[in-house]
Design an enzyme around this catalytic site. Structure first.
Site, mmCIF file in Angstrom:
data_model
loop_
_atom_site.group_PDB
_atom_site.id
_atom_site.type_symbol
_atom_site.label_atom_id
_atom_site.label_comp_id
_atom_site.label_asym_id
_atom_site.label_seq_id
_atom_site.Cartn_x
_atom_site.Cartn_y
_atom_site.Cartn_z
ATOM 1 N N PRO A 2 56.735 -36.084 0.355
ATOM 2 C CA PRO A 2 56.985 -35.029 1.336
ATOM 3 C C PRO A 2 58.294 -35.235 2.082
ATOM 4 O O PRO A 2 58.541 -36.302 2.614
ATOM 5 C CB PRO A 2 55.802 -35.140 2.303
ATOM 6 C CG PRO A 2 54.821 -36.032 1.664
ATOM 7 C CD PRO A 2 55.525 -36.826 0.646
ATOM 8 N N GLU A 3 59.116 -34.197 2.108
ATOM 9 C CA GLU A 3 60.343 -34.206 2.890
ATOM 10 C C GLU A 3 60.147 -33.226 4.049
ATOM 11 O O GLU A 3 59.037 -32.751 4.249
ATOM 12 C CB GLU A 3 61.535 -33.821 1.997
ATOM 13 C CG GLU A 3 61.663 -34.779 0.813
ATOM 14 C CD GLU A 3 62.801 -34.432 -0.135
ATOM 15 O OE1 GLU A 3 63.765 -33.798 0.308
ATOM 16 O OE2 GLU A 3 62.707 -34.797 -1.313
ATOM 17 N N LYS A 60 60.419 -37.321 8.818
ATOM 18 C CA LYS A 60 59.292 -37.210 7.890
ATOM 19 C C LYS A 60 58.021 -37.828 8.484
ATOM 20 O O LYS A 60 57.017 -37.965 7.796
ATOM 21 C CB LYS A 60 59.636 -37.901 6.566
ATOM 22 C CG LYS A 60 60.847 -37.284 5.871
ATOM 23 C CD LYS A 60 61.247 -38.083 4.646
ATOM 24 C CE LYS A 60 62.596 -37.637 4.115
ATOM 25 N NZ LYS A 60 63.112 -38.517 3.057
ATOM 26 N N ARG A 267 68.279 -43.387 -8.054
ATOM 27 C CA ARG A 267 67.532 -42.143 -7.919
ATOM 28 C C ARG A 267 68.052 -41.119 -8.913
ATOM 29 O O ARG A 267 69.256 -41.023 -9.146
ATOM 30 C CB ARG A 267 67.700 -41.543 -6.509
ATOM 31 C CG ARG A 267 67.715 -42.566 -5.407
ATOM 32 C CD ARG A 267 66.364 -43.174 -5.201
ATOM 33 N NE ARG A 267 65.384 -42.166 -4.861
ATOM 34 C CZ ARG A 267 65.162 -41.699 -3.640
ATOM 35 N NH1 ARG A 267 65.877 -42.138 -2.649
ATOM 36 N NH2 ARG A 267 64.235 -40.800 -3.414
#
Length: 277
Positions: A2-3, A60, A267
């Site tokens: 979740p961002e 967050k 990433r």
DNA sequence: TGCAGTGTTGCTTC
DNA sequence: CGAAGCAACACTGC
């Protein structure tokens, strides 16, 4: 995953149902996710009998303000999920590691496949002292987050633009998905060196941050992977993605580009090599 | 079958 | 000091 948009959706959903409920009991089978207080018994005792006042967000982090000037902080990290419903006798989710039973018979649960999530209790009026929150940069959708402010943060920084956007000390709430989406929108190459970005390009990035995050909140988050709302419903942003995990697909700008994936800082990074320079 | 890849953060290493 | 790598953990997909 979740961002900001996902956490915002969760907070809005919870704010509609949790206030005024009381905590009846607390259960956990993975006490390592509880960072404060030190023992689970203390954690449980602190929560039982407390009334839920308000649900907020910082970056967050989810903040649940309780009676008695205590706040429950939850960070979902990679695979954490917040669930709300009649879950007490429902062991369908083997990844639930924290259950908070409420006075209406429903429960608030934290499910986390990889067990990276973090939960702690801290005095509400001393949250400013928490290292975790102190370091977090400005909220990108706050009206105080002007272009001037953004330029200020940007000045003197080094490294790659994508890395800059994902650093919570610079701006709160942007992760891998939205960093890729913002840079696609702004037409900036994710590996561009910060110092080589002009004022006009910076303005485009600034506008893209606001545009992409607002659109994602409207869509209730991105469920491309396993994110769900507390009710279990999916968000819709995965249908609007332009770059993230679109490897091999034609760029939606119709510029002839094909979305390419490279690795940056470990990433996955997705971009269109034609319009992102 | 096996191993690279997965949203985050913060600590360690050079 | 900064940058880079990796650990925390468990599953999916190539």
């Amino acid at each position: 995953m979740p961002e900001l948009p996902e956490v915002q959706t969760i907070v809005s959903d919870l704010e509609r149902v949790l206030p005024n409920l009381k905590i009846k009991d607390v259960w956990s089978d993975w006490k390592k996710i509880i960072k404060q207080p030190k023992s689970f018994d203390e954690f449980r005792k602190k929560l039982i009998g407390k009334k839920i006042i308000k649900i907020r967000r910082k970056g967050k982090n989810i903040l649940i303000d309780l009676s008695g000037d205590e706040t429950l902080l939850i960070h979902q990290k990679m695979t954490g999920h917040i669930l709300y419903g009649p879950l007490r006798d429902d062991p369908y989710n083997q990844y639930i590691h924290l259950l908070i039973n409420l006075s209406n018979g429903y429960s608030l649960a934290l499910s986390d496949l990889r067990k990276f999530a973090k939960v702690l209790i801290w005095p509400t009026n001393k949250l400013d002292e928490l290292e975790d929150l102190k370091k977090i940069g400005p909220e990108p959708l706050d009206k105080n987050f002007t272009f001037e402010k953004f330029k200020e943060i940007f000045a003197g920084k080094k490294g790659k633009i994508k890395h800059f956007l994902m650093d919570q000390k610079n701006i709160a709430g942007i992760g891998n998905i939205y960093a890729d989406e913002i840079l696609w929108e702004a037409g900036a190459h994710p590996l561009r060196e910060i110092q080589k970005i002009s004022g006009a390009e910076l303005k485009k990035i600034y506008e893209a941050i606001k545009k992409v995050l607002r659109k994602a909140i409207e869509a209730k988050g991105d469920s491309m992977s396993d994110y769900r709302r507390p009710s279990g419903e999916k968000g819709n942003y995965q249908n609007m993605q332009n770059a993230y995990r679109m490897t091999g697909q034609k760029c939606k700008k119709k510029d002839g580009g094909v979305i390419t994936r490279v690795k940056s800082g470990g990433r996955g990074t997705h971009f269109c090599p034609v319009h992102q320079k």
